[in-house]
Design a protein around this motif. Structure first.
Motif, PDB file in Angstrom:
ATOM      1  N   ILE A 565       0.887  -1.177   0.000  1.00 19.06           N
ATOM      2  CA  ILE A 565       0.000   0.000   0.000  1.00 19.06           C
ATOM      3  C   ILE A 565       0.915   1.214   0.000  1.00 19.06           C
ATOM      4  CG2 ILE A 565      -1.887   1.208   1.123  1.00 19.06           C
ATOM      5  CD1 ILE A 565      -2.635  -1.607   0.247  1.00 19.06           C
ATOM      6  N   LYS A 566       0.939   1.945  -1.104  1.00 21.72           N
ATOM      7  CA  LYS A 566       1.892   3.038  -1.259  1.00 21.72           C
ATOM      8  C   LYS A 566       1.159   4.330  -1.590  1.00 21.72           C
ATOM      9  CE  LYS A 566       6.104   4.312  -3.759  1.00 21.72           C
ATOM     10  NZ  LYS A 566       7.080   3.905  -4.791  1.00 21.72           N
ATOM     11  N   ASP A 567       1.532   5.398  -0.893  1.00 26.76           N
ATOM     12  CA  ASP A 567       0.952   6.708  -1.168  1.00 26.76           C
ATOM     13  C   ASP A 567       2.064   7.720  -1.376  1.00 26.76           C
ATOM     14  OD1 ASP A 567       1.585   8.317   1.356  1.00 26.76           O
ATOM     15  OD2 ASP A 567       0.583   6.562   2.230  1.00 26.76           O
ATOM     16  N   PHE A 600      -1.620  -4.509  13.107  1.00 25.40           N
ATOM     17  CA  PHE A 600      -0.452  -5.351  13.407  1.00 25.40           C
ATOM     18  C   PHE A 600      -0.891  -6.683  14.019  1.00 25.40           C
ATOM     19  CE2 PHE A 600       2.109  -1.538  12.844  1.00 25.40           C
ATOM     20  CZ  PHE A 600       3.334  -2.047  12.419  1.00 25.40           C
ATOM     21  N   ARG A 601      -1.887  -6.599  14.933  1.00 21.35           N
ATOM     22  CA  ARG A 601      -2.313  -7.815  15.625  1.00 21.35           C
ATOM     23  C   ARG A 601      -3.029  -8.769  14.666  1.00 21.35           C
ATOM     24  NH1 ARG A 601      -2.823  -8.700  21.189  1.00 21.35           N
ATOM     25  NH2 ARG A 601      -2.839 -10.973  21.441  1.00 21.35           N
ATOM     26  N   GLY A 608       1.534 -13.538   9.452  1.00 26.51           N
ATOM     27  CA  GLY A 608       2.199 -12.683   8.494  1.00 26.51           C
ATOM     28  C   GLY A 608       3.099 -11.660   9.161  1.00 26.51           C
ATOM     29  N   GLU A 609       3.711 -10.819   8.345  1.00 31.15           N
ATOM     30  CA  GLU A 609       4.589  -9.755   8.814  1.00 31.15           C
ATOM     31  C   GLU A 609       4.246  -8.474   8.075  1.00 31.15           C
ATOM     32  OE1 GLU A 609       8.652 -10.817   8.268  1.00 31.15           O
ATOM     33  OE2 GLU A 609       8.509 -12.709   9.387  1.00 31.15           O
ATOM     34  N   ILE A 610       4.473  -7.348   8.739  1.00 35.33           N
ATOM     35  CA  ILE A 610       4.205  -6.053   8.114  1.00 35.33           C
ATOM     36  C   ILE A 610       5.270  -5.063   8.570  1.00 35.33           C
ATOM     37  CG2 ILE A 610       2.604  -5.423   9.965  1.00 35.33           C
ATOM     38  CD1 ILE A 610       1.072  -3.734   7.888  1.00 35.33           C
ATOM     39  N   HIS A 611       5.738  -4.266   7.641  1.00 38.18           N
ATOM     40  CA  HIS A 611       6.648  -3.182   8.002  1.00 38.18           C
ATOM     41  C   HIS A 611       6.395  -1.987   7.085  1.00 38.18           C
ATOM     42  CE1 HIS A 611       8.954  -5.024   4.658  1.00 38.18           C
ATOM     43  NE2 HIS A 611       9.413  -3.805   4.482  1.00 38.18           N
ATOM     44  N   PHE A 612       6.813  -0.818   7.550  1.00 42.45           N
ATOM     45  CA  PHE A 612       6.559   0.434   6.853  1.00 42.45           C
ATOM     46  C   PHE A 612       7.876   1.068   6.422  1.00 42.45           C
ATOM     47  CE2 PHE A 612       2.673  -0.283   9.091  1.00 42.45           C
ATOM     48  CZ  PHE A 612       1.672   0.341   8.348  1.00 42.45           C
ATOM     49  N   GLU A 613       7.832   1.696   5.252  1.00 38.24           N
ATOM     50  CA  GLU A 613       8.954   2.481   4.740  1.00 38.24           C
ATOM     51  C   GLU A 613       8.422   3.865   4.391  1.00 38.24           C
ATOM     52  OE1 GLU A 613      10.487   0.371   1.423  1.00 38.24           O
ATOM     53  OE2 GLU A 613      11.035  -1.422   2.569  1.00 38.24           O
ATOM     54  N   SER A 614       9.111   4.886   4.870  1.00 39.95           N
ATOM     55  CA  SER A 614       8.592   6.235   4.649  1.00 39.95           C
ATOM     56  C   SER A 614       9.748   7.236   4.656  1.00 39.95           C
ATOM     57  CB  SER A 614       7.566   6.609   5.725  1.00 39.95           C
ATOM     58  OG  SER A 614       7.029   7.895   5.478  1.00 39.95           O
ATOM     59  N   THR A 620       4.598   7.231   1.983  1.00 42.30           N
ATOM     60  CA  THR A 620       4.768   6.069   2.854  1.00 42.30           C
ATOM     61  C   THR A 620       4.359   4.814   2.105  1.00 42.30           C
ATOM     62  OG1 THR A 620       4.279   7.432   4.796  1.00 42.30           O
ATOM     63  CG2 THR A 620       4.135   5.051   5.074  1.00 42.30           C
ATOM     64  N   GLU A 621       5.027   3.716   2.391  1.00 36.74           N
ATOM     65  CA  GLU A 621       4.685   2.429   1.783  1.00 36.74           C
ATOM     66  C   GLU A 621       4.670   1.361   2.871  1.00 36.74           C
ATOM     67  OE1 GLU A 621       6.092  -0.622  -1.793  1.00 36.74           O
ATOM     68  OE2 GLU A 621       7.389   1.059  -1.184  1.00 36.74           O
ATOM     69  N   SER A 622       3.575   0.593   2.923  1.00 38.13           N
ATOM     70  CA  SER A 622       3.498  -0.548   3.829  1.00 38.13           C
ATOM     71  C   SER A 622       3.667  -1.819   3.010  1.00 38.13           C
ATOM     72  CB  SER A 622       2.156  -0.567   4.568  1.00 38.13           C
ATOM     73  OG  SER A 622       1.106  -0.891   3.685  1.00 38.13           O
ATOM     74  N   VAL A 623       4.462  -2.747   3.547  1.00 44.06           N
ATOM     75  CA  VAL A 623       4.702  -4.027   2.871  1.00 44.06           C
ATOM     76  C   VAL A 623       4.233  -5.129   3.813  1.00 44.06           C
ATOM     77  CG1 VAL A 623       6.393  -5.545   1.798  1.00 44.06           C
ATOM     78  CG2 VAL A 623       6.693  -3.057   1.660  1.00 44.06           C
ATOM     79  N   THR A 624       3.233  -5.887   3.372  1.00 44.39           N
ATOM     80  CA  THR A 624       2.674  -6.972   4.171  1.00 44.39           C
ATOM     81  C   THR A 624       2.987  -8.298   3.489  1.00 44.39           C
ATOM     82  OG1 THR A 624       0.860  -5.524   4.850  1.00 44.39           O
ATOM     83  CG2 THR A 624       0.595  -7.889   5.241  1.00 44.39           C
TER      84      THR A 624
END
Length: 638
Positions: A565-567, A600-601, A608-614, A620-624
């Motif tokens: 999810i990228k904005d 997150f929960r 799964g795993e999730i992390h954010f790059e911004s 910002t981009e979330s990678v799940t």
């Protein structure tokens, strides 16, 4: 002033050139080049009573012509003394002298005709003499007689004698073996520093550092005590130097094997360890023989020389072959330390074995020379191995400390989540019921109210709804387990999410682009799945400002499904990025910080795993990442 300065400069340069030319002309007139004397005669002394007090007559006995080119004459059986006769050539030196770099003997007397000019007698086994015999101008064309006596298998002059100016020959006389002393002193200093630093290492690396320091120190002692410089200028320390020479050799061999054992292990059938034990025992036996021989006044010198020189030489050859074989085996397996050790030890072993073989081929008439420089290469390789071990250990410690920090952070986060979960589970249901009752009565009152009362009641209902949403988030966090688990089609789920969020996105001046591949299936609850990604997309929409774009991308790699999810909104700095998912942390004025916490929960519950790059100002981009599930029957997926 500038003209005066230039004149003085030119005058000084001219004066220096004049002085240089004058000195060169003077030296050209007065200096004569040194000459080599390559031929001489030798006469064996068969009379045990000949102690070199009387110079033999020229026609007395049989004189054998020899010299440096044919090599040394073999010492006959039963003979331990010899006379050497050298005919001095005509010379015109101001301060003449004869330099003999290597003379094998234990007792030496030098005569010019019948005049004694030098005598030295060694009570220790070091038969390498270096002589610089001053002459007088009257010795032109005279005969030099050298009486030599020994207890070993070699005697006489090894290399051509040199006659020349004393001032020229003394430089070579002083330099002979000086570099060995300097090199040995450097080795000993490095060994002491390394041994002291070893106390700051752990036990494993201390054993390596300690054994390496013994190897370096023993090499330094060998280099110093084997050098002719010590016996030429410090002959009073000769007996002590021989003792240290033997101690250095006897400690070097087992220390080297012990170092190898510490680095690479005991080897198959513990051969390295057993050989090291044998070497240690044999070295102790040799030290015992040395003590007995020293206390008895060298009565057992021949036996001691046999066990401490001849036998040790064969043991060294066996040791080199054994270690080289193991090093080659380890190198083939790709051990980097073994490859470095192979380069250094291979150089030292090949040089050492070659010199030892040549020593025995020449029947002892050879002075080992190249071994010390080969050991320099070997010691450098050992230092590199130790440095690699320490660097690797440091990187491992840093890695463990970082992992420990991550584990501590995860533990703190888990404790926080556990506390919040227990609080939410115990309070949420109790709070929700009175809220619903209160909301119902307020709604009834608002239907009968008008004017400002209706406005106030509407605001109250809005805040109650907001409180109910917060309680719902609490319940979702407290109980993330899914009531109904099914196989979800990611593409279909995102189409539904897009239809829900598209009006809100357009309302904020943005647009949405979805790229979801087909055949992507995950296990989970559809409602919770949508809730997790709606929370992320909602945050992206609120960060767009007046306009912007939100990309929803889903694809599969291996057994994983990746969702981006990228904005291109306002973005976040690193400090804010690190705190995402913490309870009650939010950038929004009306945010509670529970939305991403719930996301997150949910992702965590789906394995799964999730992390954010911004980046601030760049979006910002979330990678799940979720596990890929098998397609359900009848889905038509391949």
């Amino acid at each position: 002033m500038r003209l005066i300065g230039k004149s003085l400069h030119i005058t000084a340069v001219f004066f220096l050139l004049l002085m240089t030319c004058s000195s060169l002309l003077a030296s050209a007139d007065s200096h004569y080049a040194s000459k080599e004397i390559k031929e001489w005669q030798i006469k064996w002394v068969h009379d045990p009573g000949d102690n070199g007090f009387n110079v033999p007559a020229p026609d007395q006995g049989e004189w054998i012509s020899t010299g440096a080119d044919p090599g040394m004459t073999e010492l006959p059986n039963g003979v331990s003394s010899a006379w050497t006769r050298i005919e001095l050539p005509a010379f015109k030196y101001v301060t003449p002298a004869v330099y003999i770099k290597t003379l094998y003997a234990l007792h030496v007397k030098v005569y010019i005709e019948d005049r004694m000019v030098f005598e030295d007698d060694r009570s220790y086994i070091k038969d390498n003499f270096s002589l610089l015999v001053p002459l007088s101008a009257d010795d032109d064309g005279k005969t030099m007689y050298i009486w030599t006596s020994t207890l070993q298998d070699r005697i006489g002059i090894k290399e051509p004698a040199v006659i020349g100016e004393y001032s020229d020959l003394v430089r070579g006389y002083i330099k002979n073996g000086l570099i060995d002393v300097i090199l040995g002193g450097a080795f000993v200093f490095v060994a002491v520093v390394l041994f002291v630093c070893g106390f700051f290492l752990d036990r494993e690396h201390f054993h390596i550092a300690a054994s390496l320091s013994v190897v370096i120190a023993a090499t330094g002692v060998l280099s110093i005590t084997y050098s002719p410089f010590i016996y030429t200028f410090y002959s009073s320390l000769g007996a002590l130097s021989v003792i240290f020479l033997d101690l250095g050799l006897l400690s070097l061999l087992p220390a080297l094997t012990y170092l190898f054992e510490n680095i690479f292990g005991s080897g198959r059938f513990s051969i390295i360890r057993r050989f090291r034990i044998f070497q240690t025992a044999y070295s102790l036996f040799c030290i015992l023989c040395m003590i007995v021989n020293t206390l008895s006044g060298n009565r057992f010198v021949e036996f001691y020389y046999f066990v401490s020189a001849t036998v040790i030489g064969f043991i060294m050859i066996i040791q080199f072959i054994l270690l080289i074989a193991y090093v080659i085996a380890y190198s083939i397996k790709g051990n980097k330390d073994a490859i470095i050790f192979a380069v250094g030890f291979g150089t030292a072993a090949l040089t050492g074995v070659s010199e030892l073989i040549w020593y025995y081929v020449k029947s002892g008439n050879y002075d080992l020379f190249y071994w010390k420089w080969a050991l320099v290469v070997f010691i450098l390789s050992l230092i590199i191995i130790l440095g690699r071990r320490l660097a690797l250990n440091h990187r491992q410690v840093v890695k463990y400390s970082r992992e420990l920090e991550l584990f501590n952070n995860e533990l703190q986060r888990s404790e926080k989540m556990e506390i919040i979960s227990e609080l939410a589970a115990s309070v949420a249901h109790e709070v929700r019921n009175p809220l619903q009752v209160t909301r119902g009565f307020l709604q009834l009152l608002s239907e009968k109210s008008s004017g400002s009362e209706e406005q106030y009641l509407s605001m109250a209902l809005s805040e109650l709804d907001r409180a109910a949403n917060i309680i719902t988030d609490f319940l979702t966090f407290a109980k993330p387990e899914f009531e109904q688990i099914s196989i979800l089609n990611v593409q279909d789920e995102f189409k539904h999410i897009e239809s829900i969020m598209l009006p809100l996105c357009h309302l904020n001046g943005g647009r949405m682009i979805m790229e979801a591949g087909e055949g992507l299936w995950v296990r989970g609850n559809s409602s919770k799945f949508k809730q997790a990604f709606i929370n992320i997309i909602k945050n992206s929409i609120e960060s767009l400002g007046d306009e912007g774009t939100i990309h929803m991308i889903a694809y599969g790699v291996g057994d994983k499904v990746y969702i981006h999810i990228k904005d291109d909104g306002e973005g976040m700095d690193q400090e804010v990025l690190n705190r995402l998912g913490e309870p009650y942390f939010s950038n929004k004025t009306k945010g509670t910080g529970l939305g991403l916490m719930v996301t997150f929960r949910i992702i965590e519950s789906m394995q799964g795993e999730i992390h954010f790059e911004s980046q601030k100002g760049a979006g910002t981009e979330s990678v799940t990442m979720l596990p890929l599930a098998d397609a359900p029957e009848g889905s038509g997926s391949l």
